[in-house]
Motif scaffolding. Structure first.
Motif, PDB file in Angstrom:
ATOM      1  N   PRO A 155       0.785  -1.227   0.000  1.00  0.00           N
ATOM      2  CA  PRO A 155       0.000   0.000   0.000  1.00  0.00           C
ATOM      3  C   PRO A 155       0.825   1.289   0.000  1.00  0.00           C
ATOM      4  O   PRO A 155       0.242   2.352   0.030  1.00  0.00           O
ATOM      5  N   ARG A 156       2.134   1.206   0.020  1.00  0.00           N
ATOM      6  CA  ARG A 156       2.913   2.444   0.128  1.00  0.00           C
ATOM      7  C   ARG A 156       3.068   3.073  -1.255  1.00  0.00           C
ATOM      8  O   ARG A 156       3.757   2.533  -2.110  1.00  0.00           O
ATOM      9  N   TYR A 157       2.377   4.193  -1.470  1.00  0.00           N
ATOM     10  CA  TYR A 157       2.431   4.775  -2.805  1.00  0.00           C
ATOM     11  C   TYR A 157       3.236   6.067  -2.849  1.00  0.00           C
ATOM     12  O   TYR A 157       3.253   6.741  -3.847  1.00  0.00           O
ATOM     13  N   GLU A 158       3.851   6.475  -1.773  1.00  0.00           N
ATOM     14  CA  GLU A 158       4.664   7.699  -1.819  1.00  0.00           C
ATOM     15  C   GLU A 158       6.050   7.329  -2.304  1.00  0.00           C
ATOM     16  O   GLU A 158       6.894   6.866  -1.555  1.00  0.00           O
ATOM     17  N   THR A 159       6.283   7.529  -3.574  1.00  0.00           N
ATOM     18  CA  THR A 159       7.503   7.011  -4.181  1.00  0.00           C
ATOM     19  C   THR A 159       8.534   8.096  -4.430  1.00  0.00           C
ATOM     20  O   THR A 159       9.465   7.879  -5.176  1.00  0.00           O
ATOM     21  N   ALA A 160       8.366   9.252  -3.855  1.00  0.00           N
ATOM     22  CA  ALA A 160       9.350  10.300  -4.115  1.00  0.00           C
ATOM     23  C   ALA A 160      10.688   9.930  -3.482  1.00  0.00           C
ATOM     24  O   ALA A 160      10.741   9.305  -2.423  1.00  0.00           O
ATOM     25  N   SER A 161      11.757  10.286  -4.172  1.00  0.00           N
ATOM     26  CA  SER A 161      13.071  10.016  -3.594  1.00  0.00           C
ATOM     27  C   SER A 161      14.023  11.113  -4.029  1.00  0.00           C
ATOM     28  O   SER A 161      13.702  11.916  -4.908  1.00  0.00           O
ATOM     29  N   GLU A 162      15.174  11.124  -3.407  1.00  0.00           N
ATOM     30  CA  GLU A 162      16.113  12.198  -3.691  1.00  0.00           C
ATOM     31  C   GLU A 162      16.995  11.888  -4.884  1.00  0.00           C
ATOM     32  O   GLU A 162      17.681  12.767  -5.390  1.00  0.00           O
ATOM     33  N   GLN A 163      17.066  10.623  -5.266  1.00  0.00           N
ATOM     34  CA  GLN A 163      17.950  10.257  -6.367  1.00  0.00           C
ATOM     35  C   GLN A 163      17.150   9.543  -7.436  1.00  0.00           C
ATOM     36  O   GLN A 163      16.097   8.975  -7.171  1.00  0.00           O
ATOM     37  N   ARG A 164      17.711   9.576  -8.629  1.00  0.00           N
ATOM     38  CA  ARG A 164      17.015   8.876  -9.703  1.00  0.00           C
ATOM     39  C   ARG A 164      17.049   7.368  -9.466  1.00  0.00           C
ATOM     40  O   ARG A 164      16.062   6.679  -9.682  1.00  0.00           O
ATOM     41  N   ALA A 165      18.183   6.893  -9.038  1.00  0.00           N
ATOM     42  CA  ALA A 165      18.285   5.472  -8.750  1.00  0.00           C
ATOM     43  C   ALA A 165      18.136   5.283  -7.262  1.00  0.00           C
ATOM     44  O   ALA A 165      19.028   5.601  -6.493  1.00  0.00           O
ATOM     45  N   SER A 166      16.963   4.795  -6.844  1.00  0.00           N
ATOM     46  CA  SER A 166      16.816   4.547  -5.418  1.00  0.00           C
ATOM     47  C   SER A 166      16.531   3.064  -5.263  1.00  0.00           C
ATOM     48  O   SER A 166      15.518   2.550  -5.711  1.00  0.00           O
TER      49      SER A 166
END
Lengths: 207, 343, 188, 100
Positions: A155-166
């Motif tokens: 259920p975790r849909y917050e996929t923002a990250s600081e790098q392109r490759a996470s």
């Protein structure tokens, strides 16, 4: 929201009615009549009443529609394809993954990398498992192909990250051992269908 | 006809007027800031939302946060703009709005109690400058307020700004006529231009309110007041869907904030005029000053309510409404009032 | 005391602003300074006790006349500087002479007018608006009506001069609800 | 104390400014502005005389001057717009096409 309810989004079954806008007035007299009628008919006050009613409903009638998002979340569809989860066996607590490598093979964006080895019991175990979420397109094939229902879309849909490759490691996605009782059987993408039991036929032993 | 000279009352001193001016400036500025919060909350509730919630309890400190943001924002003057006029324009809006408030009664007269040090015993009049022609002065100052948006739009070398200021000119010029004509009928009945006389004329309770004698004038004044304060059915000057932000397109930071404060001060002015002229104003005895706050709050709420409820109209409909509907009705109203007074 | 301060302040500001109006190359500056000068002149009227005149100045001059000017300026290009060939210095001598003559006449006027009697004296304790109203609607009723007719004629003239082809719409000549109606008919 | 002559001096100075403007400027809009300046100067003088002689006649004249200014604007601006549409300029030198 259940699956059946969610899936019923057919446009055209909701009984829309077309509004009768009537004729536009052509002559001056007709325009005057229309204006007079609209002025004294109280149409404007109907609008005022509607907003006031909504305000009362919001304040006292619990009709609020705001979701305070970071603190509250809407339920997502069970078939939503969010960040992957790795499930455990409920009985033993061991992870379900058997290291078959099907998900790595089928991944069309090549974001799953895994490595396996034999452990001391000569059982296959996963030694390395990463998913590159910078590449993952959340197609859901990995969950669909998994024979053990080990990798699912959680259920975790917050996929923002600081790098392109996470990258996510196996341990990040795995259900923590102390939260095993909270693990829910996944009924979404890649799972058996709700009516799977009906479809099961007896194995003809005579063969 | 009696004059508006204050009789049997303590003398109006400079200190009293200054205190009144400070009260007006402080209270109205605070209300103008608080009004933005109220507006956002009311609009949110009417649309089943929550509005600002996170700064302070129920978002009540949001206006402080907004103020800090406005004050610390970079002050940009566009390259091709006329810098002097560009900088002066917001000041005109805010200044005229507050000057208009100088002639408006906000609370009844009161004397500061003697136990307060330094200021004890000072008589504070209800109006900072009780000019004989109070209503006309307020209308004139609000008319002068049109230079704020007008010059802002013309100086910023932006086509949206020009459209916004052209709309300012036509809208304010046209609706001034309706405001003046609609308020003329109550003026004829009372026989004075002073707000204090209006208040005294309606001192006999709810039955003596002028709204019962002049309902048409009241409705006309409300409509024109909405247009003059640039509120929603007539918010053509800076309607985001049509002209990006109208005259305020190039403004940011505190210069834009001054337009905002001016608009809210004008809303309060129109609310007070409507309350005093048509709804009986304040009463002197007891806690009668609370009634005017309730009335002003009602009109303020009405503006927000209407904004949540009604769509806005096209510029040609605006002109049509003003010149072909409202102005004839206002003139007919005046004629009928005159005939009734003569008979 | 306040009156003296106000008078000198208003005088200096008014003269400065009107100088800007006359000398400026920029129409926007000229218009702004003229409008603010008019507001200050309304201030003069308030000092002089002519409250009603001051308010009329505010409403008519500031609110209507100057707003009309600025509205007309939108037809012209207001942001450009005006390029014009100003009259040469020879005329300025003539100007100086005429201005001096006007000044002398004006200074002389009060000296010779000690015996003037007030035809329509102001009344003590009666507001300026009432006073003005009574005189305006008795002695000056005919000029008042003539002025009203003149304003009407001017309004019609202005509409005819500036409003040619106002009825022609630049876009297609359809009402919004007409369009919706046509769309609906097409869908059926 | 401020006397009548103070107001008259201010009025005269403003009138002279307006006169300079009328004679100096060549742009029609600017000429209109200068005319307004002169009219206002006269209004000040009328109001001051009215105040110091305690007579309302001066104010009456000021009212009529304001009325005239208003109608002048209505007609004059119409003419200006027509001229600008026709010639594309408001400069008197460009508009002097009737000069033989």
């Amino acid at each position: 929201m259940g699956l059946e309810q969610f899936k019923n989004r057919n446009v055209g079954t909701q009984n829309y009615t077309m509004l009768d806008l009537g004729e536009s007035p052509k002559t001056g007299i007709d325009k005057f009549k229309q204006i007079t009628k609209r002025t004294f008919n109280g149409e404007l006050f109907v609008g005022l009443w509607v907003t006031l009613r909504e305000m009362g409903g919001t304040l006292f009638g619990n009709k609020l529609h705001t979701i305070k998002y970071p603190f509250e979340k809407l339920p997502i569809s069970p078939r939503y394809r969010a960040i992957h989860d790795m499930l455990r066996l409920l009985e033993s607590g061991h992870y379900r993954c058997i290291g078959c490598g099907l998900c790595e093979k089928i991944c069309i964006s090549n974001c799953i990398t895994m490595d396996t080895r034999y452990d001391e019991n000569q059982r296959k175990e996963v030694s390395e498992y990463t998913i590159n979420f910078g590449r993952c397109i959340f197609c859901g094939y990995c969950a669909e192909v998994c024979p053990e229902l080990a990798i699912v879309h959680g259920p975790r849909y917050e996929t923002a990250s600081e790098q392109r490759a996470s990258f996510s490691l196996f341990e990040d996605m795995l259900t923590p051992i102390d939260k095993l009782n909270l693990q829910q059987e996944y009924d979404g993408f890649g799972a058996v269908s709700p009516n799977a039991d009906d479809n099961i036929k007896q194995t003809p032993l005579a063969y | 006809m009696e004059t508006t000279l204050v009789q049997n009352l303590p003398e109006v001193t400079a200190a009293g007027v200054i205190i009144k001016a400070i009260i007006i400036l402080a209270v109205i500025s605070a209300i103008a800031g608080f009004g933005t919060f109220i507006e956002r909350k009311v609009l949110a509730f009417m649309q089943r939302r929550l509005g600002p919630m996170h700064v302070g309890p129920h978002g009540i400190l949001q206006l402080v946060a907004d103020g800090i943001k406005l004050f610390t924002k970079e002050d940009i003057v566009p390259q091709n703009a006329n810098p002097i006029i560009f900088k002066v324009a917001p000041v005109i809006t805010a200044a005229t709005a507050f000057i208009a408030l100088a002639a408006v009664p906000v609370f009844p007269d009161f004397t500061i109690p003697n136990w307060i040090p330094l200021l004890g015993g000072v008589f504070v009049p209800s109006i900072a400058a009780d000019v004989n022609i109070g209503i006309l002065f307020v209308l004139g100052m609000m008319a002068a307020g049109l230079y704020g948006p007008l010059l802002a739009g013309m100086s910023q070398a932006n086509k949206w700004g020009i459209i916004g200021s052209a709309r300012t000119a036509i809208q304010f010029l046209s609706y001034e006529v309706v405001t003046g004509l609609s308020i003329l009928a109550p003026i004829m009945l009372v026989g004075s231009l002073s707000f204090v006389d209006f208040n005294d004329y309606q001192a006999g309770g709810v039955g003596s309110w002028l709204i019962w004698q002049q309902p048409v004038a009241f409705v006309l004044f409300l409509i024109a007041g909405f247009a003059e304060t640039n509120r929603t059915p007539f918010d053509l000057l800076e309607h985001e869907a049509e002209v990006v932000s109208g005259y305020a397109t190039e403004y940011s930071g505190m210069r834009w904030g001054m337009f905002f404060i001016g608009e809210y001060a004008n809303m309060i002015t129109v609310s007070i005029i409507a309350a005093v002229v048509f709804l009986g104003g304040y009463s002197v005895e007891g806690i009668g000053w609370l009634t005017i706050i309730l009335k002003v709050a009602f009109f303020f709420f009405l503006m927000l309510w209407v904004r949540a409820s009604w769509p806005h109209i096209r510029p040609d409909q605006l002109m049509w409404l003003c010149w072909k509907v409202l102005m004839p009705i206002a003139v007919i109203n005046i004629v009928i009032t005159g005939i009734v007074m003569m008979v | 005391m306040y009156e003296v301060i106000a008078f000198y302040l208003f005088s200096v500001l008014t003269i400065g602003l009107f100088l800007v109006t006359v000398m400026s190359k920029n129409v926007l500056y000229a218009m702004t300074s003229l409008a603010s000068g008019m507001v200050l002149i309304a201030g003069f009227f308030f000092i002089l006790g002519a409250d009603f005149l001051g308010v009329v100045q505010l409403i008519v001059y500031v609110g209507a006349v100057m707003a009309l000017y600025s509205f007309a300026m939108m037809f012209f290009d207001a942001t450009k500087d005006i390029k014009e060939k100003n009259t040469s210095a020879a005329l300025v001598f003539l100007l100086g002479g005429m201005s001096a003559l006007v000044l002398v006449l004006i200074f002389a006027a009060p000296i010779h007018s000690e015996t003037i009697q007030a035809l329509y004296p102001m009344h003590e304790g009666v507001g300026n608006a009432q006073d003005v109203g009574i005189v305006l609607f008795t002695k000056y009723l005919v000029p008042f009506e003539v002025a009203a007719v003149m304003l009407l004629v001017a309004m019609i003239a202005g509409i005819i001069l500036a409003g040619k082809k106002m009825d022609d719409s630049l876009t297609e000549d359809l009402d919004a609800d007409d369009e919706i109606y046509i769309q609906l008919k097409d869908e059926k | 104390m401020i006397g009548l002559s103070h107001y008259l001096i201010v009025s005269a100075i403003i009138f002279s400014i307006g006169l300079v403007g009328v004679l100096r400027r060549r742009n029609l809009l600017m000429l209109f502005f200068a005319t307004e300046v002169m009219l206002n100067a006269v209004n000040i003088a009328f109001a001051a005389i009215s105040h110091y002689y305690n007579d309302l006649t001066g104010q009456m004249f000021a009212f009529f001057i304001i009325a005239i200014a208003a109608s002048e604007v209505a007609v004059g601006l119409g003419l200006l717009i027509v001229l600008y549409k026709k010639y594309g300029s408001l400069d008197l030198d460009d508009l002097a096409n009737m000069k033989g």
